[in-house]
Structures are given as structure tokens and as C-alpha cells.
Design a protein around this motif. Structure first.
Motif, PDB file in Angstrom:
ATOM      1  N   ALA A 131       0.802  -1.147   0.204  1.00 26.96           N
ATOM      2  CA  ALA A 131      -0.153  -0.087   0.150  1.00 26.96           C
ATOM      3  C   ALA A 131       0.689   1.405   0.095  1.00 26.96           C
ATOM      4  O   ALA A 131       0.161   2.382  -0.018  1.00 26.96           O
ATOM      5  CB  ALA A 131      -1.007  -0.045   1.180  1.00 26.96           C
ATOM      6  N   GLU A 132       2.159   1.040   0.141  1.00 29.63           N
ATOM      7  CA  GLU A 132       3.119   2.270   0.304  1.00 29.63           C
ATOM      8  C   GLU A 132       3.915   2.412  -0.982  1.00 29.63           C
ATOM      9  O   GLU A 132       5.143   2.801  -1.062  1.00 29.63           O
ATOM     10  CB  GLU A 132       4.058   2.160   1.235  1.00 29.63           C
ATOM     11  CG  GLU A 132       3.315   2.022   2.629  1.00 29.63           C
ATOM     12  CD  GLU A 132       2.615   3.431   2.944  1.00 29.63           C
ATOM     13  OE1 GLU A 132       3.376   4.416   2.972  1.00 29.63           O
ATOM     14  OE2 GLU A 132       1.322   3.646   3.179  1.00 29.63           O
ATOM     15  N   THR A 133       3.355   2.125  -2.285  1.00 27.30           N
ATOM     16  CA  THR A 133       4.185   1.786  -3.513  1.00 27.30           C
ATOM     17  C   THR A 133       4.418   3.346  -4.039  1.00 27.30           C
ATOM     18  O   THR A 133       5.071   3.558  -5.070  1.00 27.30           O
ATOM     19  CB  THR A 133       3.656   1.002  -4.701  1.00 27.30           C
ATOM     20  OG1 THR A 133       2.196   1.738  -4.891  1.00 27.30           O
ATOM     21  CG2 THR A 133       3.671  -0.257  -4.288  1.00 27.30           C
ATOM     22  N   ASP A 134       3.787   4.457  -3.540  1.00 23.80           N
ATOM     23  CA  ASP A 134       3.980   5.524  -3.951  1.00 23.80           C
ATOM     24  C   ASP A 134       5.007   6.608  -3.141  1.00 23.80           C
ATOM     25  O   ASP A 134       5.047   7.781  -3.397  1.00 23.80           O
ATOM     26  CB  ASP A 134       2.477   6.428  -3.722  1.00 23.80           C
ATOM     27  CG  ASP A 134       2.137   6.576  -2.439  1.00 23.80           C
ATOM     28  OD1 ASP A 134       2.665   5.591  -1.431  1.00 23.80           O
ATOM     29  OD2 ASP A 134       1.315   7.679  -2.025  1.00 23.80           O
ATOM     30  N   LYS A 135       5.724   5.897  -2.296  1.00 31.45           N
ATOM     31  CA  LYS A 135       6.914   6.520  -1.750  1.00 31.45           C
ATOM     32  C   LYS A 135       8.109   5.667  -1.477  1.00 31.45           C
ATOM     33  O   LYS A 135       8.014   4.398  -1.651  1.00 31.45           O
ATOM     34  CB  LYS A 135       6.289   7.217  -0.319  1.00 31.45           C
ATOM     35  CG  LYS A 135       5.837   5.991   0.680  1.00 31.45           C
ATOM     36  CD  LYS A 135       5.342   6.690   1.869  1.00 31.45           C
ATOM     37  CE  LYS A 135       4.016   7.567   1.808  1.00 31.45           C
ATOM     38  NZ  LYS A 135       3.062   6.782   1.521  1.00 31.45           N
ATOM     39  N   MET A 190       7.862  -1.653  -8.550  1.00 37.44           N
ATOM     40  CA  MET A 190       8.091  -2.018 -10.030  1.00 37.44           C
ATOM     41  C   MET A 190       7.115  -2.742 -10.608  1.00 37.44           C
ATOM     42  O   MET A 190       6.482  -2.545 -11.941  1.00 37.44           O
ATOM     43  CB  MET A 190       9.452  -2.690 -10.167  1.00 37.44           C
ATOM     44  CG  MET A 190      10.460  -2.016  -9.647  1.00 37.44           C
ATOM     45  SD  MET A 190      10.864  -0.583 -10.745  1.00 37.44           S
ATOM     46  CE  MET A 190      10.251   0.684  -9.617  1.00 37.44           C
ATOM     47  N   LYS A 191       6.265  -3.683  -9.761  1.00 36.23           N
ATOM     48  CA  LYS A 191       5.288  -4.241 -10.437  1.00 36.23           C
ATOM     49  C   LYS A 191       3.835  -3.412 -10.800  1.00 36.23           C
ATOM     50  O   LYS A 191       3.173  -3.239 -11.706  1.00 36.23           O
ATOM     51  CB  LYS A 191       4.675  -5.500  -9.415  1.00 36.23           C
ATOM     52  CG  LYS A 191       5.697  -6.529  -9.421  1.00 36.23           C
ATOM     53  CD  LYS A 191       5.153  -7.498  -8.267  1.00 36.23           C
ATOM     54  CE  LYS A 191       6.051  -8.642  -8.199  1.00 36.23           C
ATOM     55  NZ  LYS A 191       5.658  -9.806  -7.016  1.00 36.23           N
ATOM     56  N   ALA A 194       6.662   7.464 -12.851  1.00 35.40           N
ATOM     57  CA  ALA A 194       7.849   7.726 -11.851  1.00 35.40           C
ATOM     58  C   ALA A 194       7.412   8.535 -10.544  1.00 35.40           C
ATOM     59  O   ALA A 194       7.546   8.346  -9.477  1.00 35.40           O
ATOM     60  CB  ALA A 194       9.023   8.485 -12.456  1.00 35.40           C
ATOM     61  N   GLU A 195       6.838   9.619 -11.102  1.00 32.59           N
ATOM     62  CA  GLU A 195       6.143  10.615  -9.958  1.00 32.59           C
ATOM     63  C   GLU A 195       5.198   9.945  -8.939  1.00 32.59           C
ATOM     64  O   GLU A 195       5.055  10.173  -7.844  1.00 32.59           O
ATOM     65  CB  GLU A 195       5.790  12.072 -10.635  1.00 32.59           C
ATOM     66  CG  GLU A 195       5.222  12.882  -9.465  1.00 32.59           C
ATOM     67  CD  GLU A 195       4.861  14.350 -10.365  1.00 32.59           C
ATOM     68  OE1 GLU A 195       4.053  15.178  -9.242  1.00 32.59           O
ATOM     69  OE2 GLU A 195       4.805  14.298 -11.308  1.00 32.59           O
ATOM     70  N   ALA A 196       4.333   9.338  -9.795  1.00 27.78           N
ATOM     71  CA  ALA A 196       3.191   8.428  -9.106  1.00 27.78           C
ATOM     72  C   ALA A 196       3.689   7.388  -7.918  1.00 27.78           C
ATOM     73  O   ALA A 196       3.221   7.024  -7.021  1.00 27.78           O
ATOM     74  CB  ALA A 196       2.016   8.057 -10.043  1.00 27.78           C
ATOM     75  N   LEU A 197       5.061   7.062  -8.191  1.00 20.48           N
ATOM     76  CA  LEU A 197       5.626   6.183  -7.672  1.00 20.48           C
ATOM     77  C   LEU A 197       6.740   6.797  -6.565  1.00 20.48           C
ATOM     78  O   LEU A 197       7.281   5.857  -5.898  1.00 20.48           O
ATOM     79  CB  LEU A 197       6.247   4.802  -8.436  1.00 20.48           C
ATOM     80  CG  LEU A 197       5.122   4.025  -9.038  1.00 20.48           C
ATOM     81  CD1 LEU A 197       6.178   3.106 -10.173  1.00 20.48           C
ATOM     82  CD2 LEU A 197       4.408   3.196  -8.204  1.00 20.48           C
ATOM     83  N   GLY A 198       6.565   7.839  -6.624  1.00 16.83           N
ATOM     84  CA  GLY A 198       7.463   8.580  -5.370  1.00 16.83           C
ATOM     85  C   GLY A 198       8.910   8.661  -5.792  1.00 16.83           C
ATOM     86  O   GLY A 198       9.967   9.081  -4.983  1.00 16.83           O
ATOM     87  N   PHE A 235      14.314   6.433 -11.674  1.00 14.90           N
ATOM     88  CA  PHE A 235      13.427   5.435 -11.931  1.00 14.90           C
ATOM     89  C   PHE A 235      13.606   4.370 -12.963  1.00 14.90           C
ATOM     90  O   PHE A 235      13.390   3.128 -13.021  1.00 14.90           O
ATOM     91  CB  PHE A 235      12.028   6.022 -12.113  1.00 14.90           C
ATOM     92  CG  PHE A 235      10.963   5.092 -12.600  1.00 14.90           C
ATOM     93  CD1 PHE A 235      10.037   4.235 -11.937  1.00 14.90           C
ATOM     94  CD2 PHE A 235      10.538   5.318 -13.897  1.00 14.90           C
ATOM     95  CE1 PHE A 235       9.090   3.484 -12.267  1.00 14.90           C
ATOM     96  CE2 PHE A 235       9.582   4.414 -14.545  1.00 14.90           C
ATOM     97  CZ  PHE A 235       8.941   3.614 -13.661  1.00 14.90           C
ATOM     98  N   SER A 236      13.857   5.004 -14.172  1.00 12.67           N
ATOM     99  CA  SER A 236      14.205   4.059 -15.564  1.00 12.67           C
ATOM    100  C   SER A 236      15.091   3.023 -14.886  1.00 12.67           C
ATOM    101  O   SER A 236      15.125   1.851 -15.552  1.00 12.67           O
ATOM    102  CB  SER A 236      14.705   4.896 -16.560  1.00 12.67           C
ATOM    103  OG  SER A 236      13.376   5.850 -16.959  1.00 12.67           O
TER     104      SER A 236
END
Length: 268
Positions: A173-177, A216-217, A234-238, A245-246
Motif C-alpha cells: 500500500a506504500e508504493t507511492d513513496k 516495479m510491479k 515515476a512521480e506516482a511511485l514517489g 526510476f528508469s
């Protein structure tokens, strides 16, 4: 409680036979096909809402939910499913036989909440393999699908949730940071070193590795199912740095995000 008249069961001696599977997106509003099939159907909705009626029972399937339709029962759509709805499906057959209760596993009629989304990646891989030219793919498809059904069926069995399981749910639930050990310690009020040792013993990886894989999933899902630019993903995943990110995505998937998106579009 699931009624066995409408539920599907598998047993430990017979593999299912997957006859078709695929990924679809409705290009216009439609009513679900009216038919009485001679095969079972698994539907996993990934976007939108699908409406299906089976033998007089109405079902609404939302994103992250699964529904099993049983062979020999009429199913159709009373309500329109709207344009843009996306879903994964699999048609499969099971040998009709009578087995002892200890040898069978009854599948839930509907997997609610986000239960279906847990299995999305396996369904995507099943579809990729089904439409590939890989040798012995029939054997692998049926074995892969059987393993998927066991996972779905076992979710309704009582099971004691460990601290590591709770940590996994928290990290999912914390994939945005970014991962921060102090936040995990604060969340569970336990020594981080103790939790880290137990987590590695149970899950075979560190919490940071698990969290990175979860992010990454999530990135893979967004690349497959949306048109979001790489920078927005990338931004949505923090990730503050798209290049970082790439690089992390390349380490996880073996290719850059742009290449992953191109291949996904060709395969699906």
C-alpha cells in the motif's frame, strides 16, 4: 457461503485444460454474451465494471475482482457494460468426476476487493504464454493455471497472518513513496532488526527488496494499462528523478520502461 451448484471445484489429481484466454477492452457499450457454455470461465476485471447474470444470479465485477462462471449454466448481461471496461478471461475445462472432499478444493464464486488484482500478473503471463510459440506451452499453461487456481482457492482457507504478512500488505500500500525503515518500525512498534530478520527468513528477501518489487510491479501495471507518460508514472511511485526510476525499472524488468510498454502493446 458459496453454493456448490454454482461453484467450481478442482482436485489434486487432474489438471485443468485451458482452451482460450486473452485480454479485452470494450470499444463500445455492450451486453455480456447470452450463452450456455460447455466450459468454465474466469473473468478478472482490470478497469471499469462488468455486469453478468448467471442462472438468475446477478454479479457486478469491479476492478481487482474475479468471477467464475460454471459450465452448463446460462449466463448473459441484464445491464450494459460500458465502453472502456477492460478484463482478462480464461476458458477452461475440468474432467467431471467424483472425488473425496479431502481431495477437492472449492473455488470462491467471486473474489472480492483487491483479491483478483493479486493474481493479475499471473494472468497476464498466462495470456502471453498462450499466444506464444514456446515449446510445450500447453503443459506449462495448464500447470500455471492450476497453480493460480490453488492460490485463489486457498485464500478463503483460515490462516494465521504473520507479522511479515502484515508488513507485505503495508508495503504493497506504500508504493507511492520510497522505503524508510523508521516508518516500518513506527508502524508496527517492534524492533526493526528483529522484523528484518524474520521477514528475510519467511520471504527470502529484505523489506527494501520487497518494496522495490512492489513498486516495479505497480509500474508494470501502469505501463500496460494506461497511457501515462513515464515521468508521471515515476512521480506516482514517489521517484523524484525519472532517470533513476528508469534505471531501477531496467534492473527489475530487464528492459527500460519504454521498451516494456512497446512489447506489452504487441503481445496484448
Amino acid at each position: 457461503m458459496d453454493n456448490n451448484t454454482y461453484s467450481i471445484s478442482i482436485n489434486k489429481t487432474e489438471l485443468p485444460d485451458v482452451t482460450d484466454c486473452g485480454i479485452l477492452t470494450a470499444s463500445e457499450d455492450f451486453f455480456h454474451m447470452d450463452r450456455t457454455a460447455d466450459f468454465n470461465v474466469l473473468i478478472c476485471v482490470t478497469d471499469g465494471v462488468m455486469y453478468v447474470t448467471e442462472d438468475g444470479r446477478d454479479y457486478e465485477i469491479s476492478p481487482g475482482e474475479m468471477l467464475f462462471l460454471k459450465r452448463g449454466l446460462r449466463h448473459f448481461g441484464k445491464r450494459e457494460t460500458l465502453r472502456g471496461t477492460s478484463w482478462i478471461y480464461a476458458h477452461f475445462c475440468l474432467r467431471e468426476n467424483v472425488a473425496d472432499a479431502d481431495d477437492t478444493l472449492i473455488l470462491p464464486k467471486k473474489l472480492r476487493g483487491l483479491g483478483g488484482s493479486v493474481h493479475e500478473d499471473k494472468l497476464y503471463e498466462l495470456c502471453r504464454l498462450f499466444h506464444s510459440e514456446e515449446p510445450l506451452k500447453g503443459f506449462r499453461i495448464n500447470a500455471m493455471f492450476y497453480e493460480l487456481l490453488i492460490g485463489i482457492g486457498s485464500e478463503k482457507l483460515p490462516r494465521r497472518e504473520s507479522v511479515s504478512d502484515k508488513i507485505c500488505a503495508y508495503l504493497d500500500a506504500e508504493t507511492d513513496k520510497p522505503f524508510k525503515r523508521e516508518l516500518v518500525e513506527k508502524r508496527f512498534y517492534l524492533s526493526y532488526s528483529h522484523m528484518a530478520a524474520e521477514f528475510r527468513r519467511e520471504k527470502g528477501m529484505s523489506m527494501g527488496e520487497y518494496h522495490n518489487a512492489a513498486r516495479m510491479k505497480r509500474a508494470c501495471h501502469l505501463l500496460r494499462s494506461t497511457l501515462m507518460p513515464i515521468g508521471e508514472i515515476a512521480e506516482a511511485l514517489g521517484f523524484a528523478d525519472m532517470l533513476y526510476f528508469s534505471r531501477r525499472f531496467h534492473e527489475f524488468a530487464g528492459m527500460p520502461p519504454t521498451e516494456y510498454r512497446k512489447r506489452s502493446q504487441k503481445e496484448y
